[in-house]
Design a protein around this motif. Sequence first.
Motif, short mmCIF file in Angstrom:
data_model
loop_
_atom_site.label_atom_id
_atom_site.label_comp_id
_atom_site.label_asym_id
_atom_site.label_seq_id
_atom_site.Cartn_x
_atom_site.Cartn_y
_atom_site.Cartn_z
N LEU A 179 0.83 -1.22 0.00
CA LEU A 179 0.00 0.00 0.00
C LEU A 179 0.87 1.27 0.00
CD1 LEU A 179 -2.77 -1.20 2.45
CD2 LEU A 179 -3.15 -0.48 0.10
N ALA A 180 2.00 1.21 0.68
CA ALA A 180 2.89 2.39 0.75
C ALA A 180 3.55 2.67 -0.59
CB ALA A 180 3.95 2.17 1.81
N ALA A 181 3.76 1.63 -1.41
CA ALA A 181 4.49 1.78 -2.69
C ALA A 181 3.61 2.29 -3.83
CB ALA A 181 5.10 0.45 -3.09
N VAL A 182 2.28 2.40 -3.61
CA VAL A 182 1.38 2.78 -4.70
C VAL A 182 1.51 4.28 -4.99
CG1 VAL A 182 -1.05 2.93 -5.40
CG2 VAL A 182 -0.27 0.99 -4.04
N PRO A 183 1.82 4.67 -6.25
CA PRO A 183 1.87 6.12 -6.56
C PRO A 183 0.45 6.68 -6.57
CG PRO A 183 2.22 4.83 -8.57
CD PRO A 183 2.11 3.84 -7.44
N LYS A 184 0.24 7.81 -5.91
CA LYS A 184 -1.10 8.39 -5.81
C LYS A 184 -1.13 9.74 -6.53
CE LYS A 184 -1.73 6.15 -1.34
NZ LYS A 184 -0.36 5.63 -1.25
#
Length: 606
Positions: free
Chosen positions: A263-268
């Motif tokens: 979840l932390a690695a997802v680009p938003k």
Amino acid sequence: MLDTPLAQFKSLRVEFQTKDGPVAGVKDVSFDVNPGETVCIVGESGSGKSVSSLSLMRLVEFGGGAIAKGELLFDRGGAAPEDLSKKSTAAMRGIRGNEIGMIFQEPMTALNPVFTVGRQLTEGLRLHKGLSQKDADARALDLLKQVRIPEPERRMEQYPHELSGGMRQRVVIAMALACEPRLLIADEPTTALDVTIQAEILALMNRLKRETGTAVMFITHDMAVVAQMADRVVVMFRGNKVEEGPVEQIFENPQHPYTKALLAAVPKLGEMRGKAAPEPMKLLGKELKNDAPVPGTDQPLLKVRNLTTRFPVLGGFFRRKVANVHAVEDISFTVNKGQTLSLVGESGCGKSTAGRSILRLVEPLSGQIDLDGVDVMALKPEGLRRARADMQMIFQDPFASLNPQMQLVDQVAEPMKNFAGYSADDIRAKCEMLFDRVELPRSFMRRFPHELSGGQRQRIAIARALALNPKLIVADEAVSALDVSVQAQVLNLMLELQAELGLSYLFISHDMAVVERVSHQVGVMYLGRIVELGPRAAVFENPQHPYTRALMKAVPIADPRRRTSESDLQFKPIPSPIHPVGHEPAKTEFEEVSPGHFVLTSDSGY
């Protein structure tokens, strides 16, 4: 929802035979799929998520796998669920495509190149539903309209190679929906699609689920898609299920360290607000070596002015030119040294053709292309060959762009062998340096492309593009098919190389969050024209053109409480880019809304 699950995976173990003995693709996985429910299976490539779904269809056996133990129970509406792992091949033929539909990840391998789209769509309807050819054709046409394919009557007569990647994927989705299956298995169905088409396909699948009660098993690595689609989430890592739970719980309170890292690695979209230059992305469970932004320079490297590329449409008995496809229509932009300009838009908008036209892999009709003082349009074949050393391309599909019969070291060395001035020792040393640069072990040099994962193949493509120290690299959807973790590694590698070597990129993509992360300048393309062009912050934080706003709205958000509804997606049908011979489109006129931020004022068709 009913009490009885539609599909049950019980202690599933799948093994593949290799030279070194059996390897377990899935070790001991159990989960259920209930009627009318969407279960998303997430994890990076190699985690066993696709193998699980292929096991239920018993297709894993055709890929060298075997179900070593476990049960695959499927409720066919009888007294008790049936174990599909014990079924005969003939019985499975009646279930596949009829009761369980499957959308495959790679549309070109899922479609038969020698049959028309219409024939492939009607085949399942005639076989499973017993429809006449006329009824099957009518249903096929209706399906193509449902998945929003323009000019469906024409598409029925075409072959898969005549369609763009996005359109092929929509045909595969239409085929899977044709017989209204009770369970739909979707294996990365939107990976190769643009945000607008992806948003519509996801809305279509949600509507189908509501109307017919179809259950969906959705395999993906895109956490924003998971947030948009899932009722329940199963997280897989190295062949094991590491976490399972309702979608809100997984996003808001993940328990397993791998889920937290994923979840932390997802680009938003919106993460880069207020930042001037591109910055590296977070990596899955790894520390960044260099997290400094890449400023670049203000010196122009590539100047493109009024570039137009059209393709002839041949017809009639004598195969004469009857019309033109206006693929790229009067586009102009500048790429600075050490900076990245991204072209974004839907499939078929002309962004890949623009990239290929600049390298003259496709011959433009008119325009000016100036690469560091060299007039590319005026070059004769020999001069163009020499100029190619300064401009290289990373293609969308690394497997198709690599030679399956050559070892990797020879593929990386090939550009240096083609351009004189390198001794055998130089080539060897440069290849070793390039493998180190793209973080692949030197032991891989003797391998062949099929022995690598998608992300590793893409790194080889980058190493090969770097072999001649180019000034410009055109990256055509270079990370669209990669997982979150591999995508972050490849993008960080590209940013690192840009900072060290002063490379310029023309980055072609449909992933808005990735474009926001890596770009200095952004051009939004629609139907062959650039409709908005400017610095990244201006385009993303203050979009002016209605099409740019529609694109931003379609990007799924990695938050299950902020789902996009179908009513939010008000896309106009894309007009045809085919115009009769002699048609002259409107002149391109821009308005400068802020310094360097241009918006098309003449009619763009949107």
